[in-house]
Design a protein around this motif. Structure first.
Motif, PDB file in Angstrom:
ATOM      1  N   GLY A 104       0.820  -1.193   0.000  1.00  0.00           N
ATOM      2  CA  GLY A 104       0.000   0.000   0.000  1.00  0.00           C
ATOM      3  C   GLY A 104       0.853   1.242   0.000  1.00  0.00           C
ATOM      4  O   GLY A 104       2.036   1.205  -0.341  1.00  0.00           O
ATOM      5  N   VAL A 156       0.233   6.761   4.413  1.00  0.00           N
ATOM      6  CA  VAL A 156      -0.322   8.110   4.356  1.00  0.00           C
ATOM      7  C   VAL A 156       0.243   8.965   5.479  1.00  0.00           C
ATOM      8  O   VAL A 156       0.549  10.142   5.282  1.00  0.00           O
ATOM      9  CB  VAL A 156      -1.868   8.065   4.392  1.00  0.00           C
ATOM     10  N   ASP A 158      -3.217   3.397   2.816  1.00  0.00           N
ATOM     11  CA  ASP A 158      -4.079   3.107   1.676  1.00  0.00           C
ATOM     12  C   ASP A 158      -3.583   1.763   1.148  1.00  0.00           C
ATOM     13  O   ASP A 158      -2.522   1.707   0.522  1.00  0.00           O
ATOM     14  CB  ASP A 158      -3.926   4.219   0.639  1.00  0.00           C
ATOM     15  N   HIS A 159      -4.287   0.665   1.449  1.00  0.00           N
ATOM     16  CA  HIS A 159      -3.755  -0.674   1.153  1.00  0.00           C
ATOM     17  C   HIS A 159      -4.528  -1.404   0.060  1.00  0.00           C
ATOM     18  O   HIS A 159      -5.691  -1.109  -0.204  1.00  0.00           O
ATOM     19  CB  HIS A 159      -3.698  -1.544   2.416  1.00  0.00           C
ATOM     20  N   GLU A 160      -3.851  -2.364  -0.565  1.00  0.00           N
ATOM     21  CA  GLU A 160      -4.475  -3.234  -1.546  1.00  0.00           C
ATOM     22  C   GLU A 160      -5.405  -4.208  -0.826  1.00  0.00           C
ATOM     23  O   GLU A 160      -5.426  -4.273   0.409  1.00  0.00           O
ATOM     24  CB  GLU A 160      -3.404  -4.025  -2.317  1.00  0.00           C
ATOM     25  N   ALA A 210      -9.594  -3.405  -0.849  1.00  0.00           N
ATOM     26  CA  ALA A 210      -8.650  -2.293  -0.811  1.00  0.00           C
ATOM     27  C   ALA A 210      -9.356  -1.076  -0.229  1.00  0.00           C
ATOM     28  O   ALA A 210     -10.523  -0.822  -0.534  1.00  0.00           O
ATOM     29  CB  ALA A 210      -8.140  -2.001  -2.216  1.00  0.00           C
ATOM     30  N   MET A 211      -8.663  -0.355   0.635  1.00  0.00           N
ATOM     31  CA  MET A 211      -9.253   0.838   1.257  1.00  0.00           C
ATOM     32  C   MET A 211      -8.183   1.620   1.988  1.00  0.00           C
ATOM     33  O   MET A 211      -7.073   1.135   2.200  1.00  0.00           O
ATOM     34  CB  MET A 211     -10.353   0.455   2.244  1.00  0.00           C
ATOM     35  N   GLN A 212      -8.534   2.822   2.400  1.00  0.00           N
ATOM     36  CA  GLN A 212      -7.672   3.604   3.271  1.00  0.00           C
ATOM     37  C   GLN A 212      -8.208   3.457   4.683  1.00  0.00           C
ATOM     38  O   GLN A 212      -9.405   3.631   4.922  1.00  0.00           O
ATOM     39  CB  GLN A 212      -7.672   5.073   2.855  1.00  0.00           C
ATOM     40  N   LEU A 234      -5.027  -0.068  -5.776  1.00  0.00           N
ATOM     41  CA  LEU A 234      -5.700   0.565  -4.659  1.00  0.00           C
ATOM     42  C   LEU A 234      -7.132   0.919  -5.018  1.00  0.00           C
ATOM     43  O   LEU A 234      -7.500   1.000  -6.191  1.00  0.00           O
ATOM     44  CB  LEU A 234      -4.931   1.829  -4.249  1.00  0.00           C
TER      45      LEU A 234
END
Length: 94
Positions: free
Chosen positions: A20, A23, A35-37, A45-47, A92
């Motif tokens: 990711g 941040v 922010d990861h896969e 995937a999300m932050q 992402l």
């Protein structure tokens, strides 16, 4: 019967790896916004903010840097972080 099946199931690995973008720190370094896969079988995937289990895991890693994270498979806490080369392609969330 279910107990026999459960006994034969492979145990979950102690850690997972996900890539990711770091941040930045949260809660005085006790967590990190990442922010990861996708984490297969766990989440899209999300932050999100993730607890940092090892103090200093992000020492020397600047916000905006692509990273490879090692996560505790039970808690999804970050146990290690390493920088990836700038421009590493990541999948992402939009």
């Amino acid at each position: 019967m279910l107990l026999a099946v459960a006994a034969c199931a492979e145990p979950a690995p102690p850690t997972l790896t996900v890539r990711g973008v770091y941040v930045g720190p949260q809660f005085e370094g006790q967590a990190a916004l990442v922010d990861h896969e996708t984490i297969p079988g766990r989440m899209d995937a999300m932050q999100m903010g993730m607890r940092v289990e090892e103090p200093g895991a992000f020492d020397g890693i600047a916000p905006g840097t692509p990273v490879r994270l090692t996560l505790d498979s039970a808690s999804l806490a970050i146990v290690a972080a390493e920088s990836l080369p700038a421009g590493t392609p990541l999948d992402l969330a939009p």
